[in-house]
Design an enzyme around this catalytic site. Sequence first.
Site, PDB file in Angstrom:
ATOM      1  N   CYS A  20      20.984  -0.426  80.675  1.00  0.00           N
ATOM      2  CA  CYS A  20      21.897  -1.373  81.316  1.00  0.00           C
ATOM      3  C   CYS A  20      23.341  -0.973  81.036  1.00  0.00           C
ATOM      4  O   CYS A  20      23.608   0.000  80.340  1.00  0.00           O
ATOM      5  CB  CYS A  20      21.654  -2.777  80.804  1.00  0.00           C
ATOM      6  SG  CYS A  20      21.966  -2.928  79.041  1.00  0.00           S
ATOM      7  N   CYS A  23      24.476  -0.465  77.542  1.00  0.00           N
ATOM      8  CA  CYS A  23      24.117   0.843  76.976  1.00  0.00           C
ATOM      9  C   CYS A  23      25.208   1.858  77.317  1.00  0.00           C
ATOM     10  O   CYS A  23      25.568   2.706  76.496  1.00  0.00           O
ATOM     11  CB  CYS A  23      22.789   1.338  77.548  1.00  0.00           C
ATOM     12  SG  CYS A  23      21.432   0.213  77.303  1.00  0.00           S
ATOM     13  N   ASP A 458      49.476  16.928 107.767  1.00  0.00           N
ATOM     14  CA  ASP A 458      50.284  18.143 107.869  1.00  0.00           C
ATOM     15  C   ASP A 458      50.109  18.626 109.306  1.00  0.00           C
ATOM     16  O   ASP A 458      49.076  18.387 109.927  1.00  0.00           O
ATOM     17  CB  ASP A 458      49.741  19.160 106.860  1.00  0.00           C
ATOM     18  CG  ASP A 458      50.203  20.557 107.174  1.00  0.00           C
ATOM     19  OD1 ASP A 458      51.423  20.740 107.277  1.00  0.00           O
ATOM     20  OD2 ASP A 458      49.352  21.455 107.313  1.00  0.00           O
ATOM     21  N   ASP A 662      46.166  21.538 104.515  1.00  0.00           N
ATOM     22  CA  ASP A 662      45.349  22.734 104.313  1.00  0.00           C
ATOM     23  C   ASP A 662      46.050  23.821 103.526  1.00  0.00           C
ATOM     24  O   ASP A 662      45.404  24.726 103.008  1.00  0.00           O
ATOM     25  CB  ASP A 662      44.931  23.310 105.669  1.00  0.00           C
ATOM     26  CG  ASP A 662      46.108  23.929 106.398  1.00  0.00           C
ATOM     27  OD1 ASP A 662      47.225  23.353 106.309  1.00  0.00           O
ATOM     28  OD2 ASP A 662      45.934  24.975 107.037  1.00  0.00           O
ATOM     29  N   ASP A 666      51.056  22.189 100.916  1.00  0.00           N
ATOM     30  CA  ASP A 666      50.632  20.782 100.961  1.00  0.00           C
ATOM     31  C   ASP A 666      50.141  20.293  99.598  1.00  0.00           C
ATOM     32  O   ASP A 666      49.953  19.090  99.406  1.00  0.00           O
ATOM     33  CB  ASP A 666      49.490  20.583 101.975  1.00  0.00           C
ATOM     34  CG  ASP A 666      49.912  20.943 103.380  1.00  0.00           C
ATOM     35  OD1 ASP A 666      51.060  20.649 103.720  1.00  0.00           O
ATOM     36  OD2 ASP A 666      49.092  21.533 104.108  1.00  0.00           O
TER      37      ASP A 666
END
Lengths: 802, 75
Positions: A20, A23, A458, A662, A666
């Site tokens: 649980c 734990c 971009d 990309d 960026d």
Amino acid sequence: MNPSNLAKNSVTLAVQGMTCASCVAHVEGALTDLEGVTAAVVNLGLGTARVTYVAGLVTVSQMKRSVREAGYEAQERSQGLDALDRERQAREEEIRRQGRNLVVAGGVGLLVMIGTFYEMLGPLRSWIPEWLSYKWVIGLLTTPIVLGPGRQFFTNSWRGLKHGVTDMNLLYATGIGAAYGIAVINTLFPQARFGGEGATFFESAALLTAFIVLGRWLEALTRGRTSEAIRKLMKLQPKLARVRRGTAEEEIPADEVQVGDLLLVRPGESVAVDGLVEEGYSAVDESMLTGESLPVEKKAGDQVIGGTLNKTGAFKFRATRVGKETSLAQIIKLVEDAQASKAPIQKLADWVAGHFILGVHILAVVVFVFWFFFGYRLYFDPDSSFIFSPYRLGEIGVFGFSLLLSITVLVISCPCAVGLATPSAMMAGTGKAAEYGVLFKTAQAIENASKLQTLIFDKTGTLTRGEPSVTDVLVYGETVAGGLTAQDILRFAASAEKNSEHPLGEAIVRGAQERGVEVSDPQRFESIPGHGVEATLQGNAVLLGNRRLMSQRAVDIGDLVGQAERLEVEGKTVMFLAVDGRPAGLIAVADTLKEHSQEAIQRLKRLGLEVAMITGDNARTAQAIARQVGIDRVLAEVLPQDKAEEVKKLQALGKRVAMVGDGVNDAPALAQSDVGMAIGSGTDVAKETGDVILIKDDLRDVVVALEAAKATMRKVKQNLFWAFFYNTLGIPIGAGLLYPVLRLVVSPELAGAMMAVSSVSVTLNTLLLRRFKPSFHSGRQQQRQAQGPEQPRWVTEPAAAD
Amino acid sequence: MEGELLDRGIARRAARIYLPLAITAALLFLVAASVTGEYTTVARVGGAVWVGTLSLIVSMPVVTARAKAKARRRE
């Protein structure tokens, strides 16, 4: 020494015995308490702990010892499909073990129930021996249930207590133990006034154990299914590769392929590693990695991805990435990392659940004391009964009644559903997104992506193809150009540029080739830097370049200028063509939009998101692209280092911002944004910086990512709601809040059944995520057929008829 | 081995705190039940055992964890 300044390592431990959320908190605490451990993230669903540590300050053995001291078992987690198989075996063993427990507890528990309610069975009694209803027989039947299937709760909770840890096993153990203990006393010593024979809770102990074991069995059954995504990905890894070494062809294990090896792939075979096609032609099914439904054509020079399936032809390719470097291995690692990480919402749920159990025990004391000293005297009614049971409380004494409610509170409060709510949904969500080519690196990325308000794209390479291509071909006029067609204009221009290395020249040559226009060698070629080119072609003097070149060579392009200006407003670069000193036409070249950019932006706007574009380009070109794609907000002429500042400005307005990009330039903005989305075809820097990787070069996957994130978080919230709703509702009822009015109490076994239903409903609700389908995906093929690829405008009519 | 000895030491030190706490809670209950009402011996003793058990369950992990943390700080 500050550990944050030192190089950090990480290790994943497989932790056994966690049941649980408390734990989770205990194991994390045991690890982070160690000097040298900088972070520990435990995943209950996977049964793993990912530990970041400073080598030299702490060892893996110390970590394992610390986890063991907390009452759990830990070992270093092995990698690969074999490790998954071992984990599956362990899970199957757990399913079998709990299944056996269920058969015993359920089967014998049924007999206990029949015996307990013998008097109420009416005509059915003739089929049942009366001795089954004797208390000592019921006691004898209950004992193996408590000591057999129920023993795990006592041993686990005792092991935890010894190490200062409380988990939900303790709730079960106290509940079952107390119910069984009081039943034994009331059976052996009916005059002890614990409620006498009318209050022997054997059936509570038996059925409570049966229901808890049922919950454990169902949990074991459903828990592993949410992590099937990784198994599916690992199964894609081919085992063998056909390699040409020297003149011989041999089959070798795929993990022995080296960079530079030449591999052969026949129809129906899998591509073993990543590489570059050198020879042959085929269509390859990449759907398993990219979600792309149609096979992708492969010819010399194209990249192939390991794990994809060759469909029709045969080809040879040169291995470029092998082993852990292949795209498939990277994808598997990313999905594993994401599933092992923890979302902020889960940290909160774990904290609550971690402190819950002690709180529940304190509440159990309060409930007991209240009913013992006040409640029983004020409200107890011997005719009252359990909910959903005709069984009367009868002569139960003050101690028995108070104890009953106290036990019910313990059982009904179990927070196991809270612990499962978030990780199970996160695992299912990241796995499902990966199936569609969207890789979330962390659970936090999913949570953040579900709350986005603004997306910044971009321009170059993201919204656009990132390389110029021919968009318009205009003919000056038949009378002037001597009956030239658009194809002729393109042929002249491309042939003149054939030997050019200028990007615009290359775009024209490529544009002609793509349209099947023959490109011949010029007899003479001369580059005029900054202006254009001059060539001789089949006896014709061809001049291709800008206005200044035409002006210098006294070519009158007056009638074409209007058209050129219109195209330039659209952000295109215009080149004029003159043949034998007379204007023939013009060619416009521009960086064009990717196939699905427009559709993706429209969709995002329909979702109510603010969409912006950021670029270092000049405002005119940026505006032109933005207009085409449908973006209203443009941030133009932004230097790479200032892109992150622009993201910061939007965040300062309180907006949650995603950056989609990309390139290397960026990366700062991807890092600054709440969610950085890197295009898979982009640079490695962008992909390393981004929180989400879109494997395909298709911007519609931004929408897929957002939809997957929203669906996952919706599921997390539903799960948490039901888990907390159950406890919020169950605890007061279990504590006897309704008893003064309704004279009804929840029996411990009903509390156990409700607890089992709660955790099972959470896991079943999570499994519904497997039906998730992005809105684009279903209609993708039809849309493609309906729209067709974007084509440049071909203008064959005379541009200037006069 | 050294670790186990250390653990036993911590466990003993912790037990010296949580056991008296639990017994005190049980005794308080017993006294309250004896003074305030007409409860049977079984109910009084049974109640005291239950309150003592729950108090032990509440105090044992808290005290043990603190004792461990204290021991680590000393190390």
